[in-house]
Write a protein that holds these residues in place. Structure first.
Motif, PDB file in Angstrom:
ATOM      1  N   ARG A   1     -17.868 -81.855 -19.093  1.00  0.00           N
ATOM      2  CA  ARG A   1     -17.223 -83.076 -19.565  1.00  0.00           C
ATOM      3  C   ARG A   1     -16.072 -82.730 -20.496  1.00  0.00           C
ATOM      4  N   ILE A   2     -15.061 -83.578 -20.494  1.00  0.00           N
ATOM      5  CA  ILE A   2     -13.910 -83.352 -21.352  1.00  0.00           C
ATOM      6  C   ILE A   2     -13.635 -84.615 -22.167  1.00  0.00           C
ATOM      7  N   PRO A   3     -13.177 -84.458 -23.387  1.00  0.00           N
ATOM      8  CA  PRO A   3     -12.822 -85.644 -24.184  1.00  0.00           C
ATOM      9  C   PRO A   3     -11.423 -86.121 -23.823  1.00  0.00           C
ATOM     10  N   ILE A   4     -11.258 -87.416 -23.670  1.00  0.00           N
ATOM     11  CA  ILE A   4      -9.945 -87.989 -23.389  1.00  0.00           C
ATOM     12  C   ILE A   4      -9.742 -89.232 -24.233  1.00  0.00           C
ATOM     13  N   GLN A   5      -8.501 -89.562 -24.466  1.00  0.00           N
ATOM     14  CA  GLN A   5      -8.130 -90.777 -25.201  1.00  0.00           C
ATOM     15  C   GLN A   5      -7.240 -91.626 -24.302  1.00  0.00           C
ATOM     16  N   LEU A   6      -7.652 -92.853 -24.110  1.00  0.00           N
ATOM     17  CA  LEU A   6      -6.909 -93.761 -23.248  1.00  0.00           C
ATOM     18  C   LEU A   6      -6.420 -94.970 -24.036  1.00  0.00           C
ATOM     19  N   GLN A   7      -5.198 -95.372 -23.778  1.00  0.00           N
ATOM     20  CA  GLN A   7      -4.615 -96.568 -24.378  1.00  0.00           C
ATOM     21  C   GLN A   7      -4.651 -97.660 -23.320  1.00  0.00           C
TER      22      GLN A   7
ATOM     23  N   GLY B   1      -3.411-102.041 -24.932  1.00  0.00           N
ATOM     24  CA  GLY B   1      -3.088-102.020 -26.357  1.00  0.00           C
ATOM     25  C   GLY B   1      -4.200-101.518 -27.244  1.00  0.00           C
ATOM     26  N   HIS B   2      -5.333-101.158 -26.690  1.00  0.00           N
ATOM     27  CA  HIS B   2      -6.461-100.663 -27.480  1.00  0.00           C
ATOM     28  C   HIS B   2      -6.746 -99.208 -27.128  1.00  0.00           C
ATOM     29  N   ARG B   3      -7.073 -98.443 -28.153  1.00  0.00           N
ATOM     30  CA  ARG B   3      -7.352 -97.022 -27.958  1.00  0.00           C
ATOM     31  C   ARG B   3      -8.845 -96.813 -27.695  1.00  0.00           C
TER      32      ARG B   3
ATOM     33  N   VAL C   1     -13.465 -87.742 -12.922  1.00  0.00           N
ATOM     34  CA  VAL C   1     -13.564 -89.196 -13.037  1.00  0.00           C
ATOM     35  C   VAL C   1     -12.194 -89.833 -12.873  1.00  0.00           C
ATOM     36  N   THR C   2     -12.112 -90.823 -12.006  1.00  0.00           N
ATOM     37  CA  THR C   2     -10.852 -91.521 -11.794  1.00  0.00           C
ATOM     38  C   THR C   2     -10.630 -92.574 -12.869  1.00  0.00           C
ATOM     39  N   LEU C   3      -9.403 -93.007 -12.967  1.00  0.00           N
ATOM     40  CA  LEU C   3      -9.083 -94.078 -13.907  1.00  0.00           C
ATOM     41  C   LEU C   3      -9.847 -95.340 -13.546  1.00  0.00           C
ATOM     42  N   LEU C   4     -10.025 -95.598 -12.264  1.00  0.00           N
ATOM     43  CA  LEU C   4     -10.783 -96.773 -11.826  1.00  0.00           C
ATOM     44  C   LEU C   4     -12.214 -96.734 -12.337  1.00  0.00           C
ATOM     45  N   ASP C   5     -12.878 -95.606 -12.177  1.00  0.00           N
ATOM     46  CA  ASP C   5     -14.257 -95.494 -12.648  1.00  0.00           C
ATOM     47  C   ASP C   5     -14.341 -95.507 -14.170  1.00  0.00           C
ATOM     48  N   ALA C   6     -13.329 -94.952 -14.815  1.00  0.00           N
ATOM     49  CA  ALA C   6     -13.318 -94.998 -16.284  1.00  0.00           C
ATOM     50  C   ALA C   6     -13.218 -96.444 -16.768  1.00  0.00           C
ATOM     51  N   LEU C   7     -12.366 -97.225 -16.133  1.00  0.00           N
ATOM     52  CA  LEU C   7     -12.215 -98.630 -16.517  1.00  0.00           C
ATOM     53  C   LEU C   7     -13.499 -99.412 -16.267  1.00  0.00           C
ATOM     54  N   ARG C   8     -14.064 -99.255 -15.096  1.00  0.00           N
ATOM     55  CA  ARG C   8     -15.197-100.074 -14.698  1.00  0.00           C
ATOM     56  C   ARG C   8     -16.517 -99.590 -15.301  1.00  0.00           C
ATOM     57  N   ASP C   9     -16.784 -98.304 -15.178  1.00  0.00           N
ATOM     58  CA  ASP C   9     -18.100 -97.778 -15.529  1.00  0.00           C
ATOM     59  C   ASP C   9     -18.214 -97.347 -16.988  1.00  0.00           C
ATOM     60  N   HIS C  10     -17.106 -96.934 -17.582  1.00  0.00           N
ATOM     61  CA  HIS C  10     -17.163 -96.427 -18.955  1.00  0.00           C
ATOM     62  C   HIS C  10     -16.678 -97.435 -19.981  1.00  0.00           C
ATOM     63  N   LEU C  11     -15.777 -98.306 -19.593  1.00  0.00           N
ATOM     64  CA  LEU C  11     -15.219 -99.268 -20.542  1.00  0.00           C
ATOM     65  C   LEU C  11     -15.616-100.709 -20.244  1.00  0.00           C
ATOM     66  N   GLY C  12     -16.269-100.948 -19.129  1.00  0.00           N
ATOM     67  CA  GLY C  12     -16.723-102.293 -18.799  1.00  0.00           C
ATOM     68  C   GLY C  12     -15.611-103.247 -18.414  1.00  0.00           C
ATOM     69  N   LEU C  13     -14.436-102.720 -18.057  1.00  0.00           N
ATOM     70  CA  LEU C  13     -13.322-103.558 -17.619  1.00  0.00           C
ATOM     71  C   LEU C  13     -13.381-103.658 -16.094  1.00  0.00           C
TER      72      LEU C  13
ATOM     73  N   GLY D   1      -2.187 -90.426 -23.223  1.00  0.00           N
ATOM     74  CA  GLY D   1      -0.878 -90.534 -23.841  1.00  0.00           C
ATOM     75  C   GLY D   1       0.038 -91.520 -23.164  1.00  0.00           C
ATOM     76  N   ARG D   2      -0.486 -92.326 -22.265  1.00  0.00           N
ATOM     77  CA  ARG D   2       0.333 -93.304 -21.547  1.00  0.00           C
ATOM     78  C   ARG D   2      -0.295 -94.686 -21.691  1.00  0.00           C
ATOM     79  N   ALA D   3       0.531 -95.700 -21.596  1.00  0.00           N
ATOM     80  CA  ALA D   3       0.058 -97.081 -21.776  1.00  0.00           C
ATOM     81  C   ALA D   3      -0.454 -97.621 -20.449  1.00  0.00           C
ATOM     82  N   VAL D   4      -1.733 -97.951 -20.410  1.00  0.00           N
ATOM     83  CA  VAL D   4      -2.371 -98.484 -19.209  1.00  0.00           C
ATOM     84  C   VAL D   4      -2.601 -99.979 -19.391  1.00  0.00           C
ATOM     85  N   THR D   5      -2.222-100.753 -18.393  1.00  0.00           N
ATOM     86  CA  THR D   5      -2.457-102.197 -18.421  1.00  0.00           C
ATOM     87  C   THR D   5      -3.267-102.581 -17.201  1.00  0.00           C
ATOM     88  N   SER D   6      -4.398-103.218 -17.434  1.00  0.00           N
ATOM     89  CA  SER D   6      -5.224-103.735 -16.344  1.00  0.00           C
ATOM     90  C   SER D   6      -5.089-105.249 -16.312  1.00  0.00           C
ATOM     91  N   ILE D   7      -5.740-105.877 -15.376  1.00  0.00           N
ATOM     92  CA  ILE D   7      -5.641-107.321 -15.232  1.00  0.00           C
ATOM     93  C   ILE D   7      -6.107-108.054 -16.493  1.00  0.00           C
TER      94      ILE D   7
END
Length: 273
Positions: free
Chosen positions: A112-118, A121-123, A132-144, A180-186
């Protein structure tokens, strides 16, 4: 001379396999497996395993043959080496490859690796596997869960999000790539006070959805389409929205919604200037 060396070049391998494997294991090979084995040639390219048995598998169907013939059937001879043989007709100097098998290594903290996602607007600080894909990070790890998983192969556009204002397919983007990049989801498209984005409002007014599963990706792609300046005509909208599939077939309403939102965005920009 080993049992394998005693075989002459071109002799079918299936007879030896049938002799070395139990009836259940032989049945597990199936007609497809038998057909592949009959295409294989033996001779100098064969070698015995330490257990005295050998295994022959096609380079392109290795995993299928291993699971069908050796792994999933009781009584099967399960060798410690899998010898890859060339199919009949290949060059005789095709290299012999021996694949070691064994139990899958258990997951450890090193995987596992530590990552920081923006995100919107929230870190967020996560610890995930590198795959892990960004899709799975959003859905499975962040509940988005607004970003949908459709095909998971980059074909349907249901997982469209924005990274630094550009639309990307979250199922084909590693979460680590978004650091290090700004991600915007729905979820982050509407204003903080709940006011809908012009595209969201237009989709509601034009009834541009039926089941709604593709809608988040359609909206995110439409926002980028307008921002990119590709909403000048219905044909242009169709072309630049072609990567987003709607299985319900609401395309005429989607085009109408994008056209309406594009006019509203242009009007608001003129007013602001």
């Amino acid at each position: 001379m080993s049992r394998v060396e005693s075989l002459q070049a071109g002799e079918s391998v299936i007879s030896l396999l049938e002799g070395e494997m139990s009836p259940k294991a032989t049945e597990g090979v199936g007609s497809t497996g038998r057909g592949l084995l009959r295409q294989m040639e033996v001779g100098a390219l064969c070698e015995a395993t330490p257990s005295g048995r050998f295994a022959a598998i096609s380079p392109s169907r290795g995993e299928i043959m291993r699971s069908a013939a050796f792994a999933n059937h009781r009584g099967a001879a399960r060798p410690s080496h899998l010898v890859t043989l060339p199919l009949a007709g290949r060059a005789p100097d095709h290299p012999l490859r021996v694949k070691q098998t064994g139990a899958r290594r258990p997951m450890t903290s090193k995987t596992r690796i530590p990552i920081q996602l923006q995100i919107n607007g929230h870190r967020h600080e996560l610890e995930v596997e590198p795959r892990v894909t960004l899709l799975d990070a959003l859905r499975d790890h962040l509940g988005l869960t607004g970003t949908k998983k459709g095909c998971d192969q980059g074909q349907c556009g249901a997982c469209t999000v924005h990274i630094d204002g550009q639309r990307v397919l979250a199922c084909l983007t590693l979460a680590a790539q978004a650091q290090g990049r700004a991600v915007t989801s729905i979820e982050g498209l509407a204003d903080g006070d709940g006011t809908l984005h012009a595209v969201q409002a237009a989709f509601l007014e034009q009834d541009a959805f039926q089941c709604g599963y593709c809608t988040p990706g359609q909206i995110m792609s439409a926002v980028a389409c307008i921002r990119e300046g590709h909403a000048g005509s219905d044909d242009e909208i169709r072309e630049y929205m072609a990567g987003n599939l709607c299985r319900c077939g609401a395309y005429p309403h989607i085009v109408a919604a994008v056209r309406q939102a594009a006019l509203e965005v242009a009007s608001s920009m003129e007013t602001a200037s």
